[in-house]
Design a protein around this motif. Sequence first.
Motif, PDB file in Angstrom:
ATOM      1  N   ALA A 147      -3.928   6.447  11.714  1.00 56.86           N
ATOM      2  CA  ALA A 147      -3.710   5.631  12.904  1.00 56.86           C
ATOM      3  C   ALA A 147      -2.211   5.419  13.085  1.00 56.86           C
ATOM      4  O   ALA A 147      -1.446   5.441  12.116  1.00 56.86           O
ATOM      5  N   GLU A 148      -1.783   5.217  14.322  1.00 53.29           N
ATOM      6  CA  GLU A 148      -0.376   4.954  14.591  1.00 53.29           C
ATOM      7  C   GLU A 148       0.050   3.640  13.943  1.00 53.29           C
ATOM      8  O   GLU A 148      -0.714   2.667  13.898  1.00 53.29           O
ATOM      9  N   VAL A 149       1.279   3.608  13.413  1.00 57.74           N
ATOM     10  CA  VAL A 149       1.762   2.443  12.668  1.00 57.74           C
ATOM     11  C   VAL A 149       3.243   2.235  12.965  1.00 57.74           C
ATOM     12  O   VAL A 149       4.008   3.201  13.090  1.00 57.74           O
ATOM     13  N   GLN A 150       3.644   0.964  13.057  1.00 55.87           N
ATOM     14  CA  GLN A 150       5.056   0.584  13.106  1.00 55.87           C
ATOM     15  C   GLN A 150       5.330  -0.331  11.921  1.00 55.87           C
ATOM     16  O   GLN A 150       4.587  -1.292  11.683  1.00 55.87           O
ATOM     17  N   ILE A 151       6.386  -0.033  11.169  1.00 51.24           N
ATOM     18  CA  ILE A 151       6.786  -0.849  10.022  1.00 51.24           C
ATOM     19  C   ILE A 151       8.226  -1.302  10.248  1.00 51.24           C
ATOM     20  O   ILE A 151       9.121  -0.469  10.446  1.00 51.24           O
ATOM     21  N   ARG A 152       8.422  -2.616  10.218  1.00 53.29           N
ATOM     22  CA  ARG A 152       9.735  -3.185  10.519  1.00 53.29           C
ATOM     23  C   ARG A 152      10.419  -3.634   9.233  1.00 53.29           C
ATOM     24  O   ARG A 152       9.869  -4.409   8.470  1.00 53.29           O
ATOM     25  N   ARG A 153      11.582  -3.111   8.980  1.00 54.58           N
ATOM     26  CA  ARG A 153      12.483  -3.502   7.902  1.00 54.58           C
ATOM     27  C   ARG A 153      11.771  -4.008   6.643  1.00 54.58           C
ATOM     28  O   ARG A 153      11.269  -3.241   5.846  1.00 54.58           O
ATOM     29  N   THR A 154      11.737  -5.366   6.477  1.00 56.42           N
ATOM     30  CA  THR A 154      11.259  -5.956   5.218  1.00 56.42           C
ATOM     31  C   THR A 154       9.766  -5.799   5.000  1.00 56.42           C
ATOM     32  O   THR A 154       9.254  -6.191   3.948  1.00 56.42           O
ATOM     33  N   GLU A 155       9.063  -5.215   5.951  1.00 56.94           N
ATOM     34  CA  GLU A 155       7.646  -4.917   5.732  1.00 56.94           C
ATOM     35  C   GLU A 155       7.463  -3.728   4.799  1.00 56.94           C
ATOM     36  O   GLU A 155       6.370  -3.517   4.277  1.00 56.94           O
ATOM     37  N   HIS A 156       8.502  -2.931   4.588  1.00 50.84           N
ATOM     38  CA  HIS A 156       8.414  -1.817   3.643  1.00 50.84           C
ATOM     39  C   HIS A 156       8.203  -2.360   2.233  1.00 50.84           C
ATOM     40  O   HIS A 156       8.760  -3.401   1.861  1.00 50.84           O
ATOM     41  N   PHE A 157       7.441  -1.633   1.429  1.00 49.71           N
ATOM     42  CA  PHE A 157       7.176  -2.077   0.058  1.00 49.71           C
ATOM     43  C   PHE A 157       8.378  -1.838  -0.841  1.00 49.71           C
ATOM     44  O   PHE A 157       8.698  -2.648  -1.709  1.00 49.71           O
ATOM     45  N   SER A 158       9.051  -0.703  -0.660  1.00 55.73           N
ATOM     46  CA  SER A 158      10.210  -0.373  -1.479  1.00 55.73           C
ATOM     47  C   SER A 158      11.458  -1.043  -0.911  1.00 55.73           C
ATOM     48  O   SER A 158      11.746  -0.950   0.279  1.00 55.73           O
ATOM     49  N   ARG A 159      12.200  -1.744  -1.767  1.00 52.32           N
ATOM     50  CA  ARG A 159      13.353  -2.512  -1.302  1.00 52.32           C
ATOM     51  C   ARG A 159      14.417  -1.634  -0.658  1.00 52.32           C
ATOM     52  O   ARG A 159      15.071  -2.038   0.309  1.00 52.32           O
ATOM     53  N   VAL A 160      14.608  -0.422  -1.187  1.00 45.66           N
ATOM     54  CA  VAL A 160      15.685   0.425  -0.683  1.00 45.66           C
ATOM     55  C   VAL A 160      15.418   0.901   0.741  1.00 45.66           C
ATOM     56  O   VAL A 160      16.331   1.299   1.463  1.00 45.66           O
ATOM     57  N   VAL A 161      14.164   0.824   1.190  1.00 44.34           N
ATOM     58  CA  VAL A 161      13.807   1.269   2.539  1.00 44.34           C
ATOM     59  C   VAL A 161      13.905   0.123   3.543  1.00 44.34           C
ATOM     60  O   VAL A 161      13.836   0.335   4.750  1.00 44.34           O
ATOM     61  N   GLN A 162      14.089  -1.093   3.065  1.00 40.18           N
ATOM     62  CA  GLN A 162      14.004  -2.257   3.939  1.00 40.18           C
ATOM     63  C   GLN A 162      15.120  -2.391   4.980  1.00 40.18           C
ATOM     64  O   GLN A 162      14.955  -3.165   5.927  1.00 40.18           O
ATOM     65  N   PRO A 163      16.243  -1.680   4.883  1.00 43.83           N
ATOM     66  CA  PRO A 163      17.188  -1.714   6.011  1.00 43.83           C
ATOM     67  C   PRO A 163      16.687  -0.964   7.242  1.00 43.83           C
ATOM     68  O   PRO A 163      17.289  -1.075   8.318  1.00 43.83           O
ATOM     69  N   TRP A 164      15.606  -0.196   7.122  1.00 43.80           N
ATOM     70  CA  TRP A 164      15.162   0.681   8.202  1.00 43.80           C
ATOM     71  C   TRP A 164      13.878   0.148   8.851  1.00 43.80           C
ATOM     72  O   TRP A 164      13.093  -0.548   8.210  1.00 43.80           O
ATOM     73  N   SER A 165      13.673   0.537  10.091  1.00 46.58           N
ATOM     74  CA  SER A 165      12.398   0.345  10.777  1.00 46.58           C
ATOM     75  C   SER A 165      11.879   1.712  11.208  1.00 46.58           C
ATOM     76  O   SER A 165      12.675   2.652  11.382  1.00 46.58           O
ATOM     77  N   CYS A 166      10.565   1.820  11.390  1.00 43.75           N
ATOM     78  CA  CYS A 166      10.022   3.144  11.714  1.00 43.75           C
ATOM     79  C   CYS A 166       8.707   3.051  12.477  1.00 43.75           C
ATOM     80  O   CYS A 166       7.974   2.064  12.367  1.00 43.75           O
ATOM     81  N   THR A 167       8.444   4.104  13.241  1.00 42.03           N
ATOM     82  CA  THR A 167       7.215   4.241  14.019  1.00 42.03           C
ATOM     83  C   THR A 167       6.656   5.632  13.769  1.00 42.03           C
ATOM     84  O   THR A 167       7.391   6.615  13.859  1.00 42.03           O
ATOM     85  N   ALA A 168       5.366   5.727  13.449  1.00 48.57           N
ATOM     86  CA  ALA A 168       4.767   7.034  13.169  1.00 48.57           C
ATOM     87  C   ALA A 168       3.389   7.135  13.805  1.00 48.57           C
ATOM     88  O   ALA A 168       2.653   6.143  13.886  1.00 48.57           O
ATOM     89  N   VAL A 169       3.055   8.348  14.234  1.00 44.59           N
ATOM     90  CA  VAL A 169       1.756   8.636  14.835  1.00 44.59           C
ATOM     91  C   VAL A 169       1.217   9.910  14.195  1.00 44.59           C
ATOM     92  O   VAL A 169       1.941  10.915  14.116  1.00 44.59           O
ATOM     93  N   PRO A 170      -0.035   9.915  13.711  1.00 47.95           N
ATOM     94  CA  PRO A 170      -0.602  11.144  13.129  1.00 47.95           C
ATOM     95  C   PRO A 170      -0.819  12.220  14.192  1.00 47.95           C
ATOM     96  O   PRO A 170      -1.018  11.923  15.375  1.00 47.95           O
ATOM     97  N   VAL A 171      -0.784  13.462  13.753  1.00 49.62           N
ATOM     98  CA  VAL A 171      -1.082  14.613  14.614  1.00 49.62           C
ATOM     99  C   VAL A 171      -2.378  15.243  14.111  1.00 49.62           C
ATOM    100  O   VAL A 171      -2.576  15.391  12.896  1.00 49.62           O
ATOM    101  N   HIS A 172      -3.252  15.625  15.039  1.00 45.94           N
ATOM    102  CA  HIS A 172      -4.558  16.158  14.659  1.00 45.94           C
ATOM    103  C   HIS A 172      -4.745  17.592  15.151  1.00 45.94           C
ATOM    104  O   HIS A 172      -4.193  17.975  16.192  1.00 45.94           O
ATOM    105  N   ASP A 173      -5.497  18.348  14.386  1.00 50.79           N
ATOM    106  CA  ASP A 173      -5.863  19.697  14.809  1.00 50.79           C
ATOM    107  C   ASP A 173      -6.729  19.592  16.062  1.00 50.79           C
ATOM    108  O   ASP A 173      -7.707  18.839  16.081  1.00 50.79           O
TER     109      ASP A 173
END
Length: 424
Positions: A147-173
């Motif tokens: 499913a499509e997901v948006q993760i904002r900064r401190t929502e990341h589990f790994s601390r080193v990734v927390q400066p970033w935000s991201c949006t991702a959508v799966p691609v299907h055959d």
Amino acid sequence: MSSARVSDASVRAVHELFVAGEVDGSYLATTPLRRVVVESWQRSLARGVDPDLGGAQSSEVAVGVARMRAEHPLASALPVIRRLLVDDARSSGVMVAISAADGTLLWVEGDPSACRRAEAMNFVPGADWSERGAGTNAPGTALALDAEVQIRRTEHFSRVVQPWSCTAVPVHDPVTGASIGAIDLTGGDEVSSAQTLALVRATVVAVENHLALLRLTEPQRSQNPCGTRHLHVLGPDRPRWESVDQSGRRTRAVLTGRHADILVLLSRHPEGLSADHLATLLDDGHLDVVTVRAEMSRLRRVVGPELLASRPYRLTAPVSSDLAEVFDALARGDVSAALDAYGGPLLDKSVSPAVGRLRTEVSTSLRGAVVATGDLGLLRRWLRLPEGSDDREGWRLLHDDARAGALDRARAGGHLAGLDLEFG
């Protein structure tokens, strides 16, 4: 209350309590955190993801990422993705990442400065960014949930990734409906907006339509009488031959060292080689012509008699290779792509003097191009290769570069000390 309205400091405080084991999932359910984030944190902790990891760990396929790219269905959709996302990302501090269904990053493109900074968390092609490998992150969690997901900064589990935000959508055959990967935008807070989600979603729709159209035209394309042929000769794996004939039938074969030598030399000499000349190139003149002819006869049974002509020996159709991909990328000035294609030394067990010269040429050319760019990210990637391990000058460049961080300089200093101890 959505987490978009919760401050980073508040989310970080909850995260610290959770990873320290001071609160559990039932406590998280009472906080303003989004349910998708709470559940992803719980899965990450249960799977043993270390929140202090320097980003995702390299997957076992990192060395073969160029081969994964060539075989992945999203490779054909790259022009679509670049037109809709990458072109605008190059100067906006944003990265576009394309992952396989298992979370392995295949392509990471976009703003050069952002891409260099992201290398610190191993957000690079070949790295495992599945949720089980990197914890909560947009591409990994999108694949975990399909499913499509948006993760904002401190929502990341790994601390080193927390400066970033991201949006991702799966691609299907488009035929089976199975997930084949995900498209992700990573950057600052702006990439966690509703507008960004709409943009990535629209790109995925365009990609799936592109793949569906290709499926419709496959019967016509499969009638191409030329087919395709590819030679894998770089890196520690045994040399391999892959071909797809006009009917779409795929053939794979592990090559002997001598057969790999012959195919490499013929691919570099399209004009053809006489039996005498080929014997000299293969074994410095100590190989007799009768042996060469016998090897060519056996090789025809592997690659097909129609591909090899004689008098002189030559290839009758184009043959692509990972070696050619490196040289082509260097000719274009795309050093990053050359590093992507370079899996390691050319046929490192070969005793052919001509192959040995070619091995030195490609390695030296690639190293020279990396150094000439002055790009620390490319230099780090070179030094991670087996040849880079003993590259004293390369490690010295990293150590002495004012742009290198304290960790880079410490690692380079330690590596130089080890080289001094080993080699004097």
